[in-house]
Design an enzyme around this catalytic site. Structure first.
Site, mmCIF file in Angstrom:
data_model
loop_
_atom_site.group_PDB
_atom_site.id
_atom_site.type_symbol
_atom_site.label_atom_id
_atom_site.label_comp_id
_atom_site.label_asym_id
_atom_site.label_seq_id
_atom_site.Cartn_x
_atom_site.Cartn_y
_atom_site.Cartn_z
ATOM 1 N N GLN A 133 0.846 -1.195 0.000
ATOM 2 C CA GLN A 133 0.000 0.000 0.000
ATOM 3 C C GLN A 133 0.881 1.244 0.000
ATOM 4 O OE1 GLN A 133 -1.945 0.628 3.758
ATOM 5 N NE2 GLN A 133 -3.711 1.632 2.836
ATOM 6 N N GLY A 134 0.969 1.922 -1.127
ATOM 7 C CA GLY A 134 1.813 3.119 -1.228
ATOM 8 C C GLY A 134 1.020 4.380 -0.952
ATOM 9 N N SER A 136 1.258 6.351 2.646
ATOM 10 C CA SER A 136 1.971 7.296 3.521
ATOM 11 C C SER A 136 3.248 7.819 2.868
ATOM 12 C CB SER A 136 2.366 6.609 4.831
ATOM 13 O OG SER A 136 1.243 6.080 5.469
ATOM 14 N N SER A 168 4.418 -1.389 4.270
ATOM 15 C CA SER A 168 4.595 -2.740 4.807
ATOM 16 C C SER A 168 4.795 -3.746 3.679
ATOM 17 C CB SER A 168 3.363 -3.169 5.604
ATOM 18 O OG SER A 168 3.100 -2.264 6.627
ATOM 19 N N GLU A 250 -9.840 -1.484 4.713
ATOM 20 C CA GLU A 250 -8.687 -1.755 5.577
ATOM 21 C C GLU A 250 -9.129 -1.770 7.043
ATOM 22 O OE1 GLU A 250 -5.425 1.092 5.476
ATOM 23 O OE2 GLU A 250 -4.124 -0.323 6.524
ATOM 24 N N SER A 377 -4.653 6.643 12.615
ATOM 25 C CA SER A 377 -4.430 6.587 14.069
ATOM 26 C C SER A 377 -5.736 6.741 14.862
ATOM 27 C CB SER A 377 -3.431 7.673 14.489
ATOM 28 O OG SER A 377 -4.055 8.922 14.349
ATOM 29 N N GLU A 379 -6.606 8.851 17.105
ATOM 30 C CA GLU A 379 -7.151 10.219 17.173
ATOM 31 C C GLU A 379 -7.886 10.562 15.877
ATOM 32 O OE1 GLU A 379 -4.054 9.356 17.834
ATOM 33 O OE2 GLU A 379 -3.864 9.734 19.980
HETATM 34 C C1 LIG Z 1 2.446 -1.411 11.619
HETATM 35 C C2 LIG Z 1 2.190 -0.291 10.628
HETATM 36 C C3 LIG Z 1 2.036 -0.606 9.291
HETATM 37 C C4 LIG Z 1 1.833 0.414 8.348
HETATM 38 N N1 LIG Z 1 1.750 0.063 7.021
HETATM 39 C C5 LIG Z 1 1.553 1.018 6.092
HETATM 40 C C6 LIG Z 1 1.488 0.669 4.695
HETATM 41 O O1 LIG Z 1 1.615 -0.503 4.319
HETATM 42 N N2 LIG Z 1 1.301 1.646 3.800
HETATM 43 C C7 LIG Z 1 1.144 2.949 4.162
HETATM 44 O O2 LIG Z 1 0.927 3.779 3.270
HETATM 45 N N3 LIG Z 1 1.247 3.331 5.466
HETATM 46 C C8 LIG Z 1 1.446 2.395 6.443
HETATM 47 N N4 LIG Z 1 1.546 2.747 7.777
HETATM 48 C C9 LIG Z 1 1.539 4.171 8.128
HETATM 49 C C10 LIG Z 1 0.294 4.602 8.867
HETATM 50 O O3 LIG Z 1 -0.818 4.643 8.021
HETATM 51 C C11 LIG Z 1 0.611 5.970 9.482
HETATM 52 O O4 LIG Z 1 1.618 5.742 10.455
HETATM 53 C C12 LIG Z 1 -0.580 6.600 10.161
HETATM 54 O O5 LIG Z 1 -1.547 6.963 9.212
HETATM 55 C C13 LIG Z 1 -0.192 7.825 11.007
HETATM 56 O O6 LIG Z 1 0.576 8.713 10.260
HETATM 57 P P1 LIG Z 1 2.001 9.258 10.795
HETATM 58 O O7 LIG Z 1 2.804 8.079 11.240
HETATM 59 O O8 LIG Z 1 2.583 10.145 9.740
HETATM 60 O O9 LIG Z 1 1.675 10.081 12.095
HETATM 61 P P2 LIG Z 1 1.291 11.626 12.188
HETATM 62 O O10 LIG Z 1 0.281 11.944 11.161
HETATM 63 O O11 LIG Z 1 2.555 12.420 12.200
HETATM 64 O O12 LIG Z 1 0.607 11.678 13.615
HETATM 65 C C14 LIG Z 1 1.364 11.681 14.830
HETATM 66 C C15 LIG Z 1 0.370 11.785 15.984
HETATM 67 O O13 LIG Z 1 -0.395 12.998 15.871
HETATM 68 C C16 LIG Z 1 -1.799 12.700 15.872
HETATM 69 N N5 LIG Z 1 -2.518 13.594 14.954
HETATM 70 C C17 LIG Z 1 -2.152 13.956 13.702
HETATM 71 N N6 LIG Z 1 -3.090 14.762 13.146
HETATM 72 C C18 LIG Z 1 -4.071 14.911 14.092
HETATM 73 C C19 LIG Z 1 -5.316 15.623 14.125
HETATM 74 N N7 LIG Z 1 -5.749 16.333 13.081
HETATM 75 N N8 LIG Z 1 -6.069 15.533 15.255
HETATM 76 C C20 LIG Z 1 -5.661 14.805 16.332
HETATM 77 N N9 LIG Z 1 -4.475 14.121 16.354
HETATM 78 C C21 LIG Z 1 -3.705 14.178 15.249
HETATM 79 C C22 LIG Z 1 -1.888 11.268 15.346
HETATM 80 O O14 LIG Z 1 -3.083 10.647 15.743
HETATM 81 C C23 LIG Z 1 -0.661 10.630 15.979
HETATM 82 O O15 LIG Z 1 -0.933 10.257 17.308
HETATM 83 C C24 LIG Z 1 1.758 1.776 8.754
HETATM 84 C C25 LIG Z 1 1.911 2.096 10.111
HETATM 85 C C26 LIG Z 1 2.132 1.071 11.044
HETATM 86 C C27 LIG Z 1 2.315 1.448 12.490
#
Ligand SMILES: Cc1cc2nc3c(=O)[nH]c(=O)nc-3n(C[C@H](O)[C@H](O)[C@H](O)COP(=O)(O)OP(=O)(O)OC[C@H]3O[C@@H](n4cnc5c(N)ncnc54)[C@H](O)[C@@H]3O)c2cc1C
Length: 396
Positions: A133-134, A136, A168, A250, A377, A379
């Site tokens: 899944q491309g 993030s 992933s 998903e 996430s 939130e």
């Molecule tokens: C095990 C695992 C597998 C994954 N696999 C994939 C994959 O295959 N493909 C892919 O594309 N992605 C993948 N991801 C990425 C995942 O989708 C992102 O980590 C997730 O969407 C959160 O984005 P971020 O890590 O950039 O956190 P951020 O967006 O930087 O957020 C950091 C924190 O701030 C909070 N936050 C941010 N914005 C807000 C808001 N507006 N209101 C309240 N709180 C907020 C978030 O809830 C979080 O707690 C994976 C992640 C994990 C942990």
């Protein structure tokens, strides 16, 4: 090959039970699909796993509700649930797993052209292609629509440049479903959805090594990657709507996952002990375990209620974020309790001095931290619930 879809009522359950008893290899009992997804070489070398996968693929039972012409078994959702219940009874798992069957398949069924469906769905249904899944990017996680990976129309092909992260299993994947920016002047309506062959020249996959030593996550770089015009899913600049639908699949899939691992009450009886009446000797733990069991049961019943409503024709897309968060909480509390119950035996890292089961509990606890992050996430799910379910106003 048995036509399961044609069998009704109790006869269906009997037939399925018999089929599973005849075909599911006992050596795979209690195994988790994640083990085989993380170790594709191990999966290929395991004859029982390969036989089980072939059988499930050929029968269409890996994607039971997909239409038969696309490799599914054509089952109703009720039949598919019975099949899942019977698999759970045996501690069996579905070997047709991953992003293909869980996310891309249902999305292709809804938005794909006939050519795209026939090219990809039967292969996914047999478990013969793996998809990453491309979505993030370094600056686009929760705020996914900020993504920048550029896609230009070059007449006879698309040209893709940019970077994805946290992808992933990209290092084991044949294909990537990818969100790309096709219009920089607008945010959500400037995104398109592309199907990208991972063997295309210009793709550089860099695994990210985790503290556990496994490399589940990858960074993926696209450097002048040419993608055929036919690999656009849906219309140009309509990728965001398709992505939202895929994310529902998903979250649905993630909230429904039945996770392997020892039963937390059995674990407590073994490690904490029981008194002469068979009650756990620690009353505080007994109380917290009971609370967990009640929440877990309530969660399962909520899933059942949603599924019954869906069977009656009521779409429950709106509940997906609520259910994803509830499921994450239940699973995380189970992991917390399990590690606590193990006491110092829950501190293991390498095998020496700890049983495989103890190490599995510790690692499951560590992995459980991800449940409230991936797929959007905790939130963000609460934000969606506030806006779409409760109709609360957005913060400015
Ligand atoms: C095990 C695992 C597998 C994954 N696999 C994939 C994959 O295959 N493909 C892919 O594309 N992605 C993948 N991801 C990425 C995942 O989708 C992102 O980590 C997730 O969407 C959160 O984005 P971020 O890590 O950039 O956190 P951020 O967006 O930087 O957020 C950091 C924190 O701030 C909070 N936050 C941010 N914005 C807000 C808001 N507006 N209101 C309240 N709180 C907020 C978030 O809830 C979080 O707690 C994976 C992640 C994990 C942990």
């Amino acid at each position: 090959m048995t036509d399961f879809a044609a069998i009704e009522g109790d006869a269906f359950r009997r037939e399925v039970r018999q089929w599973l008893a005849d075909n599911f290899p006992p050596s795979l009992k209690n195994a988790s699909s994640l083990t085989y997804q993380t170790n594709p070489d191990e999966a290929r070398a395991n004859a029982d796993f390969c036989r089980w996968k072939t059988l499930m693929g050929e029968s269409g039972m890996g994607v039971p509700t997909w239409p038969k012409q696309y490799g599914g078994a054509g089952l109703s959702t009720e039949q598919a649930e019975v099949f899942q219940e019977e698999m759970s009874q045996l501690n069996a798992f579905n070997p047709i797993f991953g992003n293909g069957p869980m996310m891309l398949g249902p999305t292709l069924l809804e938005f794909g052209t006939e050519e795209q469906k026939l090219e990809h769905l039967p292969v996914i249904a047999r478990g013969e292609s793996s998809w990453c899944q491309g979505f993030s990017e370094p600056g686009a996680g929760s705020d996914l629509a900020s993504l920048k990976t550029k896609c230009e129309d070059k007449g006879d092909h698309w040209l893709v440049n940019g970077q994805k992260v946290w992808t992933s299993f990209a290092n084991h994947s044949d294909w990537c479903f990818c969100l790309v920016r096709t219009d920089t002047s607008v945010k959500h309506t400037g995104i398109s959805f592309l199907l990208i062959d991972m063997t295309s020249p210009g793709i550089d996959v860099r695994p990210i090594e985790l503290i556990s030593g496994i490399t589940h996550f990858c960074e993926v770089f696209f450097n002048d990657v040419k993608v055929p015009k036919a690999n656009l899913l849906g219309q140009l600049n309509e990728g965001w709507s398709i992505a939202k639908r895929l994310l529902q699949h998903e979250r649905n899939g993630l909230s429904n996952v039945r996770r392997a691992g020892p039963d937390v009450v059995d674990l407590a009886k073994e490690y904490v002990g029981v008194d002469e009446n068979g009650q756990l000797v620690d009353p505080d733990l007994r109380c917290r375990l009971t609370t967990h069991q009640i929440r877990s049961q309530a969660y399962k019943l909520t899933l059942k209620r949603i599924s019954d409503a869906e069977n009656a024709g009521v779409r429950s897309d709106i509940a997906v974020s609520v259910v994803k968060n509830l499921g994450a909480c239940v699973e995380q509390s189970k992991s917390e309790l399990s590690v606590e119950i193990l006491g110092y035996r829950g501190l293991g890292w390498e095998a020496e001095g700890y049983s495989d089961e103890e190490l599995a509990v510790t690692r499951a606890w560590l992995y459980s931290k991800a449940f409230s992050i991936y797929g959007g996430s905790h939130e963000i799910q609460n934000n969606i619930t506030a806006k779409r379910v409760l109709n609360l106003p957005s913060a400015k």
